[in-house]
Write a protein that holds these residues in place. Structure first.
Motif, short mmCIF file in Angstrom:
data_model
loop_
_atom_site.label_atom_id
_atom_site.label_comp_id
_atom_site.label_asym_id
_atom_site.label_seq_id
_atom_site.Cartn_x
_atom_site.Cartn_y
_atom_site.Cartn_z
N ALA A 87 0.82 -1.22 0.00
CA ALA A 87 0.00 0.00 0.00
C ALA A 87 0.85 1.26 0.00
CB ALA A 87 -0.94 -0.01 1.21
N VAL A 88 1.75 1.38 0.97
CA VAL A 88 2.51 2.62 1.12
C VAL A 88 3.66 2.72 0.12
CG1 VAL A 88 1.85 2.90 3.52
CG2 VAL A 88 3.91 1.63 2.99
N GLY A 89 4.19 1.58 -0.33
CA GLY A 89 5.23 1.61 -1.35
C GLY A 89 4.69 2.11 -2.67
N GLY A 90 3.42 1.79 -2.95
CA GLY A 90 2.80 2.27 -4.18
C GLY A 90 2.66 3.77 -4.21
N ILE A 91 2.43 4.38 -3.05
CA ILE A 91 2.29 5.84 -2.99
C ILE A 91 3.58 6.52 -3.42
CG2 ILE A 91 2.01 7.78 -1.38
CD1 ILE A 91 0.06 5.98 0.19
N ALA A 92 4.71 6.01 -2.94
CA ALA A 92 6.00 6.60 -3.32
C ALA A 92 6.27 6.41 -4.82
CB ALA A 92 7.12 5.97 -2.50
N ALA A 93 6.00 5.19 -5.31
CA ALA A 93 6.25 4.91 -6.73
C ALA A 93 5.39 5.79 -7.62
CB ALA A 93 5.99 3.43 -7.02
N GLN A 94 4.13 5.93 -7.27
CA GLN A 94 3.22 6.70 -8.10
C GLN A 94 3.56 8.19 -8.09
OE1 GLN A 94 -0.05 3.36 -7.01
NE2 GLN A 94 -0.47 5.43 -6.34
N THR A 95 4.04 8.69 -6.98
CA THR A 95 4.46 10.10 -6.94
C THR A 95 5.67 10.31 -7.85
OG1 THR A 95 3.68 10.22 -4.65
CG2 THR A 95 5.06 12.02 -5.43
N ALA A 96 6.57 9.32 -7.87
CA ALA A 96 7.73 9.41 -8.77
C ALA A 96 7.29 9.40 -10.23
CB ALA A 96 8.69 8.26 -8.50
N PHE A 97 6.15 8.75 -10.52
CA PHE A 97 5.65 8.72 -11.89
C PHE A 97 5.35 10.12 -12.41
CE2 PHE A 97 3.74 4.19 -11.28
CZ PHE A 97 5.01 3.66 -11.35
N LEU A 98 4.96 11.03 -11.52
CA LEU A 98 4.68 12.40 -11.96
C LEU A 98 5.93 13.07 -12.51
CD1 LEU A 98 2.21 13.97 -9.35
CD2 LEU A 98 1.81 13.46 -11.76
N ALA A 99 7.09 12.72 -11.95
CA ALA A 99 8.35 13.26 -12.48
C ALA A 99 8.59 12.74 -13.90
CB ALA A 99 9.51 12.88 -11.56
N LEU A 100 8.27 11.47 -14.12
CA LEU A 100 8.41 10.91 -15.48
C LEU A 100 7.44 11.60 -16.44
CD1 LEU A 100 8.70 7.10 -14.64
CD2 LEU A 100 10.53 8.77 -14.96
N ALA A 101 6.24 11.88 -15.96
CA ALA A 101 5.27 12.59 -16.80
C ALA A 101 5.75 14.00 -17.10
CB ALA A 101 3.92 12.63 -16.11
N ASP A 102 6.40 14.64 -16.14
CA ASP A 102 6.94 15.98 -16.34
C ASP A 102 8.01 15.98 -17.43
OD1 ASP A 102 7.37 18.67 -16.00
OD2 ASP A 102 8.39 18.51 -14.07
N ILE A 103 8.79 14.90 -17.48
CA ILE A 103 9.82 14.77 -18.51
C ILE A 103 9.19 14.71 -19.90
CG2 ILE A 103 11.62 13.24 -19.43
CD1 ILE A 103 12.26 12.48 -16.53
N THR A 104 8.05 14.03 -20.01
CA THR A 104 7.40 13.87 -21.32
C THR A 104 6.59 15.10 -21.72
OG1 THR A 104 5.41 12.85 -20.36
CG2 THR A 104 7.23 11.38 -20.94
N TYR A 105 6.21 15.93 -20.75
CA TYR A 105 5.43 17.13 -21.07
C TYR A 105 6.39 18.28 -21.32
CZ TYR A 105 1.61 20.52 -20.82
OH TYR A 105 0.69 21.51 -21.11
#
Length: 344
Positions: free
Chosen positions: A80-98
């Motif tokens: 549960a809590v590990g997914g929160i950290a991973a998903q927040t990091a995904f926003l950085a990847l999205a920022d790279i693509t935008y």
């Protein structure tokens, strides 16, 4: 059970197969969620935070609940809590693509800021439960009973924030406005759209159940702690819908849907702990876990705070044409993975 008889190669193959199903379904969910945001008038930020966040979190919910019912407290909690950290990091990847601007700048919306603040509050409660006395009501810690109440009340306030905001962000040429599309002829009726969305959610749930059964067998056969499997394997795999939907939303220009989906999904993920505590029948789940599991709560709070600062500051461009907060998120997550590996 049938999963007990699988060899390690078969378990790995099954893990990858379910992860692929979760990823493919995630793409379709983004499309349907964007259409529902327009058709219902709820807006991308609220639809992403509530509908898309819940839907993409379903597979992770199933993993945590099933693991808890099997007595695997560490796997249930860390997933549960590990997914929160991973998903927040995904926003950085999205920022790279935008490439137009910093994603946090372009997605300025009061509802997103509010949702990030609510997430920080909800993450603090499990930490308080872990450090406090071991109490339970019918085997469930009071904090687990409080979390859904705060979540539901938070959704109601979030709707008010969108309907009648007390402040608005400054609009700049890089700010992407949430303007609903008006051509819905190809999408069919609202009922059919909801049915298709629901069918995709069911598939995610079944994939999550299969992954949970596979994940329970992996720590023993691979010789690694359940916390590592939960925080770095199942958490990331069941978070694939969030990654896929976030990148797909950014490509569609639906930046509020992308950011709102991640933050909303993270907020809903905290409720995994309530469901896992109910499913875990040997007392409070908060006192059946170790320091390595609680480490990911601290990481989640740290990353959410960094994201919240980025949403407030709204830097137009940063190093490498991404926000400073995105760089910080990637560094924090990479550092947390390294620490987890050392702790294992």
């Amino acid at each position: 059970m049938w999963f007990d008889a699988l060899s390690l190669p078969a378990l790995i193959a099954g893990f990858l197969a379910t992860a692929t199903v979760i990823a493919v379904v995630g793409v379709r969910l983004t499309e349907k969620a964007d259409q529902l945001a327009d058709r219902t008038g709820a807006g991308e930020a609220i639809t992403g935070a509530v509908l898309l966040g819940m839907a993409t979190s379903l597979s992770g919910t199933v993993v945590s609940v099933t693991a808890a019912m099997d007595g695997e407290a560490s796997l249930a909690f860390s997933n549960a809590v590990g997914g929160i950290a991973a998903q927040t990091a995904f926003l950085a990847l999205a920022d790279i693509t935008y490439r137009r601007a910093n994603l946090e700048h372009a997605s300025a919306d009061p509802a997103i800021l509010y949702q990030a603040s609510l997430l920080t509050l909800m993450l603090g409660l499990p930490l308080a439960a872990w450090t406090g006395p071991e109490v339970s009501v019918l085997g469930v810690h009071p904090v687990s009973l409080l979390l859904p109440v705060i979540y539901v009340a938070g959704l109601r306030v979030g709707g008010q924030v969108r309907a009648a905001p007390m402040w608005r962000p400054v609009s700049t040429p890089q700010t992407r406005e949430d303007r609903p599309e008006t051509d819905h002829e190809a999408e069919g009726s609202l009922v059919s759209l909801l049915l298709r969305f629901g069918a995709l959610v069911v598939i995610l749930g079944l994939a999550g159940w299969a992954m949970s059964k596979i994940a329970v067998q992996m720590p023993e056969q691979m010789g690694i702690p359940a916390t590592v499997v939960g925080a770095l394997m199942t958490a990331v795999a069941t978070s694939l819908p969030e990654l896929i939907t976030t990148l797909a939303a950014v490509r569609r220009g639906a930046v509020q849907l992308a950011v709102g989906g991640i933050i909303g999904g993270n907020t809903f993920d905290v409720l995994f702990l309530t469901a896992a505590d109910v499913g875990y029948r040997d007392g409070s789940i908060y006192h059946a876990i170790g320091r390595a599991d609680m480490f990911w709560i601290a990481v989640g709070m740290l990353m959410t705070s960094i994201l919240l600062i980025g949403l407030i500051v709204r830097e137009r461009h940063g190093p490498g044409r991404i926000g400073v907060e995105s760089s910080a998120l990637l560094l924090v997550y990479a550092g947390a993975v390294a620490v987890q590996a050392f702790m294992a």
